[in-house]
Design a protein around this motif. Structure first.
Motif, mmCIF file in Angstrom:
data_model
loop_
_atom_site.group_PDB
_atom_site.id
_atom_site.type_symbol
_atom_site.label_atom_id
_atom_site.label_comp_id
_atom_site.label_asym_id
_atom_site.label_seq_id
_atom_site.Cartn_x
_atom_site.Cartn_y
_atom_site.Cartn_z
ATOM 1 N N LYS A 1 0.807 -1.223 0.000
ATOM 2 C CA LYS A 1 0.000 0.000 0.000
ATOM 3 C C LYS A 1 0.841 1.276 0.000
ATOM 4 O O LYS A 1 0.318 2.359 -0.285
ATOM 5 N N ALA A 2 2.117 1.177 0.313
ATOM 6 C CA ALA A 2 2.956 2.365 0.483
ATOM 7 C C ALA A 2 3.155 3.149 -0.809
ATOM 8 O O ALA A 2 3.102 4.381 -0.805
ATOM 9 N N GLY A 3 3.386 2.446 -1.908
ATOM 10 C CA GLY A 3 3.621 3.136 -3.187
ATOM 11 C C GLY A 3 2.457 4.011 -3.614
ATOM 12 O O GLY A 3 2.642 5.202 -3.895
ATOM 13 N N PRO A 4 1.251 3.446 -3.678
ATOM 14 C CA PRO A 4 0.104 4.284 -4.042
ATOM 15 C C PRO A 4 -0.140 5.432 -3.061
ATOM 16 O O PRO A 4 -0.537 6.523 -3.467
ATOM 17 N N ALA A 5 0.137 5.208 -1.773
ATOM 18 C CA ALA A 5 -0.051 6.270 -0.783
ATOM 19 C C ALA A 5 0.928 7.422 -1.038
ATOM 20 O O ALA A 5 0.548 8.597 -0.960
ATOM 21 N N MET A 6 2.182 7.095 -1.357
ATOM 22 C CA MET A 6 3.164 8.134 -1.675
ATOM 23 C C MET A 6 2.808 8.846 -2.967
ATOM 24 O O MET A 6 2.965 10.061 -3.081
ATOM 25 N N ALA A 7 2.365 8.090 -3.951
ATOM 26 C CA ALA A 7 2.046 8.655 -5.262
ATOM 27 C C ALA A 7 0.958 9.722 -5.175
ATOM 28 O O ALA A 7 0.942 10.655 -5.983
ATOM 29 N N ARG A 8 0.082 9.621 -4.183
ATOM 30 C CA ARG A 8 -0.963 10.647 -3.977
ATOM 31 C C ARG A 8 -0.351 12.030 -3.799
ATOM 32 O O ARG A 8 -0.999 13.039 -4.048
ATOM 33 N N HIS A 9 0.904 12.058 -3.342
ATOM 34 C CA HIS A 9 1.582 13.325 -3.054
ATOM 35 C C HIS A 9 2.830 13.513 -3.921
ATOM 36 O O HIS A 9 3.705 14.308 -3.589
ATOM 37 N N GLY A 10 2.904 12.764 -5.006
ATOM 38 C CA GLY A 10 4.015 12.908 -5.935
ATOM 39 C C GLY A 10 5.291 12.229 -5.489
ATOM 40 O O GLY A 10 6.358 12.476 -6.039
ATOM 41 N N GLY A 11 5.202 11.360 -4.485
ATOM 42 C CA GLY A 11 6.382 10.689 -3.946
ATOM 43 C C GLY A 11 6.741 9.425 -4.693
ATOM 44 O O GLY A 11 5.872 8.737 -5.223
ATOM 45 N N THR A 12 8.031 9.136 -4.728
ATOM 46 C CA THR A 12 8.532 7.900 -5.324
ATOM 47 C C THR A 12 9.677 7.358 -4.474
ATOM 48 O O THR A 12 10.332 8.099 -3.740
ATOM 49 N N LEU B 1 15.290 5.689 0.453
ATOM 50 C CA LEU B 1 15.367 7.095 0.080
ATOM 51 C C LEU B 1 14.152 7.385 -0.791
ATOM 52 O O LEU B 1 13.938 6.715 -1.808
ATOM 53 N N LEU B 2 13.358 8.359 -0.371
ATOM 54 C CA LEU B 2 12.140 8.740 -1.079
ATOM 55 C C LEU B 2 12.315 10.148 -1.638
ATOM 56 O O LEU B 2 13.043 10.950 -1.051
ATOM 57 N N SER B 3 11.649 10.438 -2.728
ATOM 58 C CA SER B 3 11.683 11.803 -3.250
ATOM 59 C C SER B 3 10.256 12.330 -3.375
ATOM 60 O O SER B 3 9.317 11.577 -3.647
ATOM 61 N N PHE B 4 10.124 13.630 -3.158
ATOM 62 C CA PHE B 4 8.861 14.339 -3.300
ATOM 63 C C PHE B 4 9.122 15.628 -4.068
ATOM 64 O O PHE B 4 10.249 16.134 -4.049
ATOM 65 N N PRO B 5 8.119 16.170 -4.721
ATOM 66 C CA PRO B 5 8.326 17.388 -5.495
ATOM 67 C C PRO B 5 8.848 18.560 -4.660
ATOM 68 O O PRO B 5 9.650 19.358 -5.130
ATOM 69 N N ASP B 6 8.374 18.650 -3.402
ATOM 70 C CA ASP B 6 8.789 19.749 -2.535
ATOM 71 C C ASP B 6 8.458 19.392 -1.081
ATOM 72 O O ASP B 6 7.871 18.344 -0.802
ATOM 73 N N ARG B 7 8.848 20.277 -0.189
ATOM 74 C CA ARG B 7 8.647 20.063 1.244
ATOM 75 C C ARG B 7 7.162 19.887 1.576
ATOM 76 O O ARG B 7 6.786 19.030 2.372
ATOM 77 N N ASP B 8 6.332 20.729 0.983
ATOM 78 C CA ASP B 8 4.894 20.658 1.269
ATOM 79 C C ASP B 8 4.308 19.303 0.885
ATOM 80 O O ASP B 8 3.450 18.765 1.596
ATOM 81 N N ALA B 9 4.761 18.731 -0.220
ATOM 82 C CA ALA B 9 4.258 17.418 -0.651
ATOM 83 C C ALA B 9 4.673 16.334 0.344
ATOM 84 O O ALA B 9 3.878 15.454 0.678
ATOM 85 N N ALA B 10 5.909 16.400 0.830
ATOM 86 C CA ALA B 10 6.378 15.407 1.813
ATOM 87 C C ALA B 10 5.585 15.522 3.111
ATOM 88 O O ALA B 10 5.180 14.511 3.694
#
Length: 92
Positions: free
Chosen positions: A22-33, A55-64
């Motif tokens: 479930k983690a991947g789809p949950a991160m993807a909701r916020h642009g995370g990979t 190590l995860l990436s997000f578009p910006d601080r607010d998305a994380a």
């Protein structure tokens, strides 16, 4: 782009498996990979390294922050927490 590190010490593999599904789809909701995830990372300094590091990436601080605080995916975070000890760090 901003990064988040996750360090997990696993106590319940079954719960971890459910979390992973479930983690991947949950991160993807916020642009995370997931940039990288390794079991048994090599501890270069310190004691008691994690069983898994990611190590995860997000578009910006607010998305994380939106990802970690999203009430609609709190059940996914709860699975991670129930699988053992985790430490999530925002690298900003």
């Amino acid at each position: 782009m901003i990064y988040v590190t996750a360090q997990l010490n696993i106590e319940n593999r079954d719960t971890l498996d459910e979390y992973r599904s479930k983690a991947g789809p949950a991160m993807a909701r916020h642009g995370g990979t997931v940039v990288a995830s390794v079991p048994g990372p090599t501890l270069l300094e310190g004691k008691d390294g994690p069983d898994i590091a990611a190590l995860l990436s997000f578009p910006d601080r607010d998305a994380a922050l939106a990802w970690i605080n999203d009430p609609e995916i709190a059940n996914v975070h709860a699975l991670r927490q129930a699988s053992g000890r985790s430490q999530i760090l925002l690298m900003d």
